[in-house]
Design an enzyme around this catalytic site. Sequence first.
Site, PDB file in Angstrom:
ATOM      1  N   PRO A   2       0.031   7.195 -39.964  1.00 51.72           N
ATOM      2  CA  PRO A   2      -0.277   5.783 -40.058  1.00 51.72           C
ATOM      3  C   PRO A   2      -1.412   5.505 -41.024  1.00 51.72           C
ATOM      4  CG  PRO A   2      -0.932   6.666 -37.920  1.00 51.72           C
ATOM      5  CD  PRO A   2      -0.592   7.807 -38.793  1.00 51.72           C
ATOM      6  N   GLU A   3      -1.151   4.585 -41.909  1.00 52.03           N
ATOM      7  CA  GLU A   3      -2.190   4.049 -42.779  1.00 52.03           C
ATOM      8  C   GLU A   3      -2.524   2.652 -42.242  1.00 52.03           C
ATOM      9  OE1 GLU A   3      -1.207   4.613 -46.959  1.00 52.03           O
ATOM     10  OE2 GLU A   3       0.321   6.066 -46.422  1.00 52.03           O
TER      11      GLU A   3
END
Length: 287
Positions: A2-3
């Site tokens: 996840p960014e």
Amino acid sequence: MPELPEVETVRRGLAPTLEGARLVRVEARRPDLRFPLPPQFAARLTGARVLGLTRRGKYILAALSTDETWLIHLGMTGRFEVLRGVNARAPGEFVHVAPQAAAHAHIVVETESGARLTYFDARRFGFMDLAATATLAEHPRLVGMGPEPLGPDFTPKGLQSAFAGRRQNVKALLLDQRVVAGLGNIYVCEALFRARLSPRRAAGGVGLTRLARLTDAIREVLEGAIAAGGSTLRDFADVAGGAGYFQHRFEVYGREGEACTRSACPGVVRRLVQGGRSTFFCPVCQT
DNA sequence: CCCACGACCTGTGGGC
DNA sequence: TGCCCACAGGTCGTGG
């Protein structure tokens, strides 16, 4: 995995369940994730009310009634699943992209209103901590973090100062959370493409015109990805098990060998390795 | 201080 | 079909 857009998607998914909720049962099924959980982790969460959920970079921050804040980083494969009420497991209610193995259910939290929150993390690159809210800004993981790319402090001039004198390539520096918070491998590649900027350029030599294109591109990519619920390549799911769909709008990431999507550009997307990680870019229009 | 690289951990997909 | 390797969205610690 996840960014920033995926973390923001998770935060928004958790908010209706957690904000204002009292945590009545907390179970840590192992003493550590990437790092040891803080002392008395479950006990310190139990009985607390969540006052608000915010995000800083790739961290989810849950301010608690105990004057502590619960810091959560999802690492590469961290995922929350929210089940609400007695019918939570009714057939068809949830679509699981990839059912999570019980072996990877590390943290379970139940709220007073009967919701159950489970944190899964196969690779255990995620981590959690508890810290006094009053001095949260001094937390070692947060101190020195760069500006929020969607906030007012992220400017071409600011980026220019962060890049000044640096000979590292732009790609690597944009992944440095001290330069700008929340970017990861996918969105750096996508933003550089939109800015028509080569990932191989030495950061210190990039002029303000290009930096202005870059800050705009970063904001556009991130906003588009948040609006699409993030990107799902393999692991990412929102708190209901659903996939994001921004991956369908990738222009370079994962597209090695495909024609450049920029109109009239004859380039072919290439993959190279920088700092041990894949970079995707068009060598013709990204200069 | 800056930078490159290996380490951490598990799962999966592609090639043979 | 089965096996093995390469690779995966992140970050940290170490060494030069």
